[in-house]
Design a protein around this motif. Structure first.
Motif, PDB file in Angstrom:
ATOM      1  N   THR A   1       0.895  -1.134   0.050  1.00 22.94           N
ATOM      2  CA  THR A   1       0.106  -0.021  -0.092  1.00 22.94           C
ATOM      3  C   THR A   1       0.749   1.260  -0.016  1.00 22.94           C
ATOM      4  O   THR A   1       2.214   1.141   0.133  1.00 22.94           O
ATOM      5  CB  THR A   1      -0.890   0.041   1.216  1.00 22.94           C
ATOM      6  OG1 THR A   1      -0.118   0.389   2.464  1.00 22.94           O
ATOM      7  CG2 THR A   1      -1.657  -1.279   1.526  1.00 22.94           C
ATOM      8  N   ALA A   2       0.245   2.415   0.031  1.00 24.48           N
ATOM      9  CA  ALA A   2       1.199   3.569  -0.146  1.00 24.48           C
ATOM     10  C   ALA A   2       0.184   4.876   0.289  1.00 24.48           C
ATOM     11  O   ALA A   2      -0.769   4.917  -0.243  1.00 24.48           O
ATOM     12  CB  ALA A   2       1.598   4.217  -1.492  1.00 24.48           C
ATOM     13  N   CYS A   3       0.502   5.406   1.269  1.00 26.01           N
ATOM     14  CA  CYS A   3      -0.085   6.731   1.671  1.00 26.01           C
ATOM     15  C   CYS A   3       0.921   7.874   1.949  1.00 26.01           C
ATOM     16  O   CYS A   3       2.167   7.626   2.563  1.00 26.01           O
ATOM     17  CB  CYS A   3      -1.126   6.760   2.884  1.00 26.01           C
ATOM     18  SG  CYS A   3      -0.505   6.257   4.278  1.00 26.01           S
ATOM     19  N   LEU A   4       0.998   8.963   1.126  1.00 14.60           N
ATOM     20  CA  LEU A   4       2.107   9.940   1.315  1.00 14.60           C
ATOM     21  C   LEU A   4       1.367  11.147   1.493  1.00 14.60           C
ATOM     22  O   LEU A   4       0.163  11.568   0.963  1.00 14.60           O
ATOM     23  CB  LEU A   4       2.712   9.863  -0.274  1.00 14.60           C
ATOM     24  CG  LEU A   4       3.655   9.059  -0.831  1.00 14.60           C
ATOM     25  CD1 LEU A   4       2.850   7.835  -0.996  1.00 14.60           C
ATOM     26  CD2 LEU A   4       4.439   9.492  -2.047  1.00 14.60           C
ATOM     27  N   LEU A   5       1.897  12.179   2.256  1.00 16.87           N
ATOM     28  CA  LEU A   5       1.554  13.541   2.590  1.00 16.87           C
ATOM     29  C   LEU A   5       2.770  14.486   2.470  1.00 16.87           C
ATOM     30  O   LEU A   5       3.948  14.205   3.132  1.00 16.87           O
ATOM     31  CB  LEU A   5       0.982  13.683   3.877  1.00 16.87           C
ATOM     32  CG  LEU A   5       0.371  15.039   4.368  1.00 16.87           C
ATOM     33  CD1 LEU A   5      -1.021  14.720   5.512  1.00 16.87           C
ATOM     34  CD2 LEU A   5       1.472  15.771   5.253  1.00 16.87           C
ATOM     35  N   ILE A   6       2.321  15.719   1.857  1.00 19.24           N
ATOM     36  CA  ILE A   6       3.392  16.755   1.697  1.00 19.24           C
ATOM     37  C   ILE A   6       3.104  17.937   2.228  1.00 19.24           C
ATOM     38  O   ILE A   6       1.894  18.411   1.833  1.00 19.24           O
ATOM     39  CB  ILE A   6       3.897  17.048   0.224  1.00 19.24           C
ATOM     40  CG1 ILE A   6       4.611  15.679  -0.210  1.00 19.24           C
ATOM     41  CG2 ILE A   6       4.663  18.120   0.045  1.00 19.24           C
ATOM     42  CD1 ILE A   6       4.957  15.792  -1.861  1.00 19.24           C
ATOM     43  N   ILE A   7       3.682  18.552   3.194  1.00 17.62           N
ATOM     44  CA  ILE A   7       3.359  19.779   3.656  1.00 17.62           C
ATOM     45  C   ILE A   7       4.230  20.801   2.967  1.00 17.62           C
ATOM     46  O   ILE A   7       5.544  20.818   2.780  1.00 17.62           O
ATOM     47  CB  ILE A   7       3.723  20.151   5.251  1.00 17.62           C
ATOM     48  CG1 ILE A   7       2.996  19.048   6.059  1.00 17.62           C
ATOM     49  CG2 ILE A   7       3.625  21.301   5.584  1.00 17.62           C
ATOM     50  CD1 ILE A   7       1.467  19.225   6.177  1.00 17.62           C
ATOM     51  N   HIS A   8       3.589  21.858   2.436  1.00 17.41           N
ATOM     52  CA  HIS A   8       4.328  23.085   1.336  1.00 17.41           C
ATOM     53  C   HIS A   8       3.284  24.123   1.448  1.00 17.41           C
ATOM     54  O   HIS A   8       2.174  23.996   1.324  1.00 17.41           O
ATOM     55  CB  HIS A   8       4.565  22.241   0.030  1.00 17.41           C
ATOM     56  CG  HIS A   8       3.295  22.001  -0.568  1.00 17.41           C
ATOM     57  ND1 HIS A   8       2.731  23.022  -1.550  1.00 17.41           N
ATOM     58  CD2 HIS A   8       2.315  21.391  -0.456  1.00 17.41           C
ATOM     59  CE1 HIS A   8       1.650  22.579  -2.143  1.00 17.41           C
ATOM     60  NE2 HIS A   8       1.368  21.411  -1.358  1.00 17.41           N
ATOM     61  N   HIS A   9       4.049  25.271   1.317  1.00 16.01           N
ATOM     62  CA  HIS A   9       3.489  26.526   1.109  1.00 16.01           C
ATOM     63  C   HIS A   9       2.212  26.739   1.914  1.00 16.01           C
ATOM     64  O   HIS A   9       1.261  27.342   1.532  1.00 16.01           O
ATOM     65  CB  HIS A   9       2.899  26.677  -0.256  1.00 16.01           C
ATOM     66  CG  HIS A   9       4.064  26.730  -1.289  1.00 16.01           C
ATOM     67  ND1 HIS A   9       4.439  25.400  -1.958  1.00 16.01           N
ATOM     68  CD2 HIS A   9       5.122  27.294  -1.748  1.00 16.01           C
ATOM     69  CE1 HIS A   9       5.631  25.480  -2.814  1.00 16.01           C
ATOM     70  NE2 HIS A   9       5.949  26.848  -2.574  1.00 16.01           N
ATOM     71  N   GLY A  10       2.125  26.271   3.400  1.00 15.90           N
ATOM     72  CA  GLY A  10       1.101  26.454   4.017  1.00 15.90           C
ATOM     73  C   GLY A  10      -0.026  25.662   4.172  1.00 15.90           C
ATOM     74  O   GLY A  10      -0.980  25.854   4.356  1.00 15.90           O
TER      75      GLY A  10
END
Length: 266
Positions: free
Chosen positions: A103-112
């Motif tokens: 499986t895969a879950c990805l999260l990116i925090i960027h530019h608020g």
């Protein structure tokens, strides 16, 4: 307004012989405040599942750190990471006797803001002050039944086919990829990425309460402990990443006429 991002990642092997989950937290090398979180649940027998999950983390990190993180390309980074990992996992299948999947879950925090993507039944949750704002829907047979109104989520957790996936990385068919976002981030935002070895034992309300009342480290510890206790000796690998947004009041410069002059030596 500037903010602090508090994070914690945690894992437990559960009652399995091997830890096949993989997780990762990575800061961007040049973009201040940008962060990548990844959870992958590997499947495929001895070492195969672990290798598949490792490929998810590797592909996600490679795509993340090599990108300038322009606002319009974030979903391409997320989708590209999942598709690259899928291709690499398929190559292992074709060149060996293993049948690895993940499986895969990805999260990116960027530019608020935050953007995420997933495939399979590892989940991303978004809470704001303990209230569920969004969560991913598993690519599984029972969650399709929930969507169609044949089962409740509580019934799905007890269903004998709850682990039957309809899409994951490593299948012959390309992975189904779903996206989500939070824009802008706000005070009280918390995110949880986790494998099914964790979310299977908690309601949304329990998760939201823990994330709102405890620090990320305390919440991760409580979640791992709770999953282990409720599994009662039959637990899967357990993995989670907790992220919390905490805004910081801006410090305004003191006007010159309000500054206290230095004391003169007598």
């Amino acid at each position: 307004m500037p903010f602090i991002l508090e994070t914690c990642s945690a894992q437990h092997i559960g009652d399995r012989d091997e830890q096949q989950d993989r997780i990762g937290l990575f800061a961007h090398p040049t973009r201040k405040g940008a962060l990548l979180a990844v959870v992958a649940d590997g499947m495929g027998g001895h070492t195969g599942g672990a290798l598949a999950a490792e490929q998810v983390v590797h592909s996600a990190r490679t795509n993340f750190v090599s990108s300038a993180l322009e606002a319009g390309e974030i979903r391409d980074i997320l989708a590209g990471s999942i598709n690259d990992a899928h291709a690499a996992i398929r190559l292992v299948h074709l060149t060996s006797e293993q049948e690895p999947h993940s499986t895969a879950c990805l999260l990116i925090i960027h530019h608020g803001k935050a953007d995420w993507a997933h495939c399979g039944d590892s989940r991303v949750y978004h809470f704001r002050s303990g209230k569920l704002i969004a969560k991913t829907w598993d690519h599984s047979h029972v969650m399709n039944l929930v969507k169609e109104g044949y089962l409740t989520e509580a019934q799905a957790r007890e269903h004998p086919q709850k682990n039957l996936l309809i899409s994951c990385l490593g299948d012959e068919a390309p992975p189904q990829i779903e996206f989500g976002s939070a824009d802008p981030l706000a005070e009280g935002d918390s995110f949880l990425l986790c494998s099914d070895g964790l979310w299977a034992y908690f309601s949304d309300q329990e998760l939201g309460q823990l994330l709102s009342e405890l620090s990320p480290r305390e919440a991760a510890e409580r979640l791992i402990q709770g999953a282990r206790e409720r599994a009662a000796g039959r637990g899967d690998n357990v993995s989670c990443i907790v992220l919390r947004v905490k805004y910081v009041a801006e410090q305004r410069p003191v006007p010159p006429w309000r500054r206290t002059p230095p004391k003169q030596a007598e």
